[in-house]
Scaffold this active site. Structure first.
Site, PDB file in Angstrom:
ATOM      1  N   GLY A 184     -42.794  46.855  -7.447  1.00  0.00           N
ATOM      2  CA  GLY A 184     -41.353  46.861  -7.199  1.00  0.00           C
ATOM      3  C   GLY A 184     -40.674  47.454  -8.411  1.00  0.00           C
ATOM      4  CG  ASP A 209     -36.025  41.635  -0.206  1.00  0.00           C
ATOM      5  OD1 ASP A 209     -35.574  42.421   0.656  1.00  0.00           O
ATOM      6  OD2 ASP A 209     -36.660  42.015  -1.204  1.00  0.00           O
ATOM      7  CG  PHE A 219     -36.832  44.819 -12.034  1.00  0.00           C
ATOM      8  CD1 PHE A 219     -36.289  45.433 -13.154  1.00  0.00           C
ATOM      9  CD2 PHE A 219     -36.121  44.836 -10.850  1.00  0.00           C
ATOM     10  CE1 PHE A 219     -35.047  46.044 -13.082  1.00  0.00           C
ATOM     11  CE2 PHE A 219     -34.881  45.439 -10.777  1.00  0.00           C
ATOM     12  CZ  PHE A 219     -34.337  46.056 -11.887  1.00  0.00           C
ATOM     13  CE  LYS A 273     -45.178  38.700  -6.798  1.00  0.00           C
ATOM     14  NZ  LYS A 273     -44.260  38.000  -5.895  1.00  0.00           N
ATOM     15  N   GLY A 296     -49.345  46.492  -5.116  1.00  0.00           N
ATOM     16  CA  GLY A 296     -47.943  46.700  -4.780  1.00  0.00           C
ATOM     17  C   GLY A 296     -47.100  46.743  -6.035  1.00  0.00           C
TER      18      GLY A 296
END
Lengths: 290, 381
Positions: free
Chosen positions: A28, A140, A30, A47, A26
């Site tokens: 995003g 979120d 940033f 991450k 995945g």
């Protein structure tokens, strides 16, 4: 720096820390997330953040994840920084949840049945209650941020990237027309950046939308044929919800979703335990398929 | 569902009047009594099962050294120089209020609150922060916290303002709200703008729907509207047949004459002076509620037997009896509030047709149409 290059950083982190990089899972704006395997064979999520990305927000995210300890919330294992080609990269290692996102579950297997929706909802409500008990608002919640465990049914909330700590000063400027969050799943107070009204009930709204989308295939404010942008505008303006939404919740016994997705926080459940109790009551035999 | 007695000057005898036994609780005031007197009042009420004793610290205007308030141990000595917007200052006040309450022993205490210059979101958040601090400080004491909310009634006329205020107030950790609706409407005038009334009703309804029972403080005949909106309780005192909660009540009292007695008449939903009472009686417009009011009967007997005899004290009692009685009848569903207002408006028209003018120039029932509109539009919303 282009996000694609984070793959090289991730590879270097894995080499330095004894992980084996399996795949990218995945990305995003940033950060990018990878599945990795540690030396003892455990699958974990790595991450990696773009250098310089909002250190204050990242700090909040890490603090929030450290405070939360719940079976339906992703567990943080390790946080550090990694120097690479003259830049310093923040990275974290967290629990890897292998069942994919709720989004992909809905895409591949279709909508949830009322029974599945009831079970999923109960677990997510418990997780949101846990987050709220720490004075936090996730802000979120969306199907992309709900992962499923290997059983394909147990949800895990991840990505506290824009978490709001109600005890701390807000990081969102008051002049901003719109607060952070994914608009389609955001509450009216988030969309309008009405800070005075934001608390755990913003997450309650998002959760109501997620369950509605997962069970019925449409947003509570979504009229047939309307675009996502139009739906967001209807939410922001606190317009009337769609008649088909009211019909669907009546037919399935999920009338509780009307209160969860009410336009004003005062019209939603005041305490997480009240929401949880009402949700359990909606699971009683005789209330639709649930 | 209950009526509360808002304790005023020399009102302790009313607490124990057997004909005012419908009151389910008392809002105890530091303004008219010393600390030991209130402790004594509470001790005297402990024998009454289920009777709720609520202490209101009355710091609405901290610099107003009204009555006996400055003698109380929690009264801040630095009130002239303190930054009253500072939470740390309020924390000290709360600590002392809790200590005081531990001494006097009420069942519940309202969170301290002040009257702001502007009723902003920040101001309501501040009230809730104070209420939440009070809740934490009261843990383990056996005394229940009540969240005080001071709202400006005209502000509530703005679309959604009631929902905005409720969205902040419902964050309270307390399980009850003590709602004070501040208005510039002068005493002896009824509210006559339906929009603020609708806003007030919407605020009450929203809080009640959120499982936050509301006590509407300093009520008068407007009890009808607040009960219609679903308020769990309304409070009144012997002076609220004449007064209301305004900023001016904290001003130095002006020199003036003595009070006139008033009679609350349900058939007109109005307060009547003696000569007007006689007029209404002569036109056979007295309501069954007035006929059944024991203090009303005493007043009428007195007027018949000794015309001109004073009946101020009986007037207070007649009002307080009516207030608790109508509160109970509405709670029990025995009264259709809209029908009551409609009948009252019709009765005023009958008086006008009969060319009966009241002694007070503006006492003509003109507020009833706005009240009816507020009621109907609230019900339709």
């Amino acid at each position: 720096m282009h996000p694609a290059s984070l793959q090289h950083v991730a590879s270097s982190i894995c080499n330095a820390h004894g992980y084996r990089l399996v795949q990218s899972v995945g990305s995003g704006s940033f950060k990018e997330t990878y599945e990795v395997v540690s030396s003892d064979g455990a699958h974990q999520a790595l991450k990696v953040f773009q250098p310089g990305f909002s250190p204050a927000r990242t700090k909040r995210e890490l603090e929030a994840m450290t405070r939360c300890e719940h079976p339906n919330i992703g567990k943080l294992s390790y946080v550090s920084t990694f120097p690479w080609q003259g830049q310093t990269y923040l990275f974290l290692v967290e629990e890897f949840v292998p069942g994919g996102t709720l989004t992909s579950r809905l895409r591949t297997q279709g909508l949830l049945s009322p029974t599945e929706g009831a079970v999923l909802g109960a677990q997510l409500i418990d997780a949101v209650a846990h987050i709220a008990s720490h004075g936090l608002v996730h802000r979120d919640l969306k199907p992309d941020n709900i992962l499923l465990r290997a059983d394909g049914a147990t949800p895990v909330i991840v990505d506290f990237g824009i978490v709001r700590d109600l005890a701390e000063v807000s990081l969102t400027p008051t002049w901003s027309l719109r607060g952070p969050g994914t608009p389609f799943f955001s509450s009216p107070e988030q969309l309008n950046n009405e800070k005075a009204y934001i608390d755990w009930r913003a997450d309650q709204f998002s959760l109501g939308v997620i369950i509605c989308v997962s069970m019925f295939g449409f947003h509570p404010f979504e009229q047939p044929g309307s675009t996502p942008d139009e739906v967001v505008e209807l939410v922001a303006e606190r317009r009337t919800r769609a008649e088909r939404f009211h019909a669907a919740v009546r037919d399935t016994g999920f009338v509780i979703l009307e209160r969860m997705t009410a336009p004003w926080p005062a019209q939603r459940f005041r305490h997480p335990h009240l929401l949880a109790e009402a949700w359990c009551a909606s699971l009683q035999p005789g209330t639709g398929d649930a | 569902m209950s009526a509360y007695h808002q304790m005023g000057h020399l009102a302790q005898n009313l607490l124990h009047d057997p004909d005012l036994g419908l009151y389910a609780g008392a809002i105890l005031s530091p303004v008219n009594y010393e600390e030991e007197e209130v402790a004594g009042q509470i001790a005297g009420l402990k024998a009454r099962e289920q009777f709720d004793t609520v202490f209101d610290p009355q710091l609405y205007c901290p610099k107003a050294t009204r009555g006996k308030l400055p003698n109380w141990s929690y009264y801040p000595s630095d009130v002239d120089t303190a930054d009253v917007a500072s939470m740390s200052w309020w924390y000290q006040v709360i600590d002392r209020v809790v200590e005081t309450c531990a001494h006097i022993g009420p069942r519940a205490v309202c969170s301290p609150a002040m009257l702001p210059n502007a009723f902003t979101d920040q101001c309501f958040s501040h009230l809730v922060d104070i209420g939440n601090r009070l809740s934490r400080c009261l843990e383990g004491t056996g005394i229940l916290p009540i969240q005080t909310v001071v709202a400006h009634l005209p502000d509530l006329a703005a679309p959604d303002r009631a929902l905005q205020v409720a969205s902040i107030v419902t964050r309270t950790a307390a399980e009850r709200v003590y709602l004070i609706l501040v208005s510039p409407t002068e005493p002896r005038r009824e509210f006559d703008d339906p929009e603020p009334l609708k806003g007030g009703m919407r605020l009450i309804r929203t809080l009640e729907d959120a499982n936050l029972p509301v006590i509407v403080a300093f009520s008068s005949s407007d009890v009808l509207l607040w009960k219609f909106a679903g308020a769990s309780a309304c409070a009144t005192g012997k002076y609220f047949n004449l007064r209301r909660f305004t900023k001016s009540r904290f001003d130095e009292p002006a020199e003036g004459g003595g009070q006139l007695p008033y009679w609350i008449e349900e058939s007109l939903l109005a307060f009547l002076r003696e000569s007007d009472l006689i007029r209404v009686r002569n036109h056979e417009l007295m309501s069954p509620a007035s006929d059944a009011n024991p203090f009303g009967q005493q007043i009428l007997s007195k007027l018949d037997e000794t015309p001109g005899a004073p009946w101020l004290g009986l007037g207070w009692r007649q009002f307080m009896y009516w207030f608790a009685d109508i509160e109970q009848r509405i709670s029990a569903g025995a009264v259709d509030v809209e029908a009551l207002l409609r009948t009252a408006e019709t009765n005023w028209l009958r008086l006008e047709d009969a060319k009966v003018l009241m002694e007070e120039p503006r006492n003509d029932g003109r507020w009833l149409r706005p009240w009816r509109r507020a009621l109907l539009e609230h019900a339709q919303a």
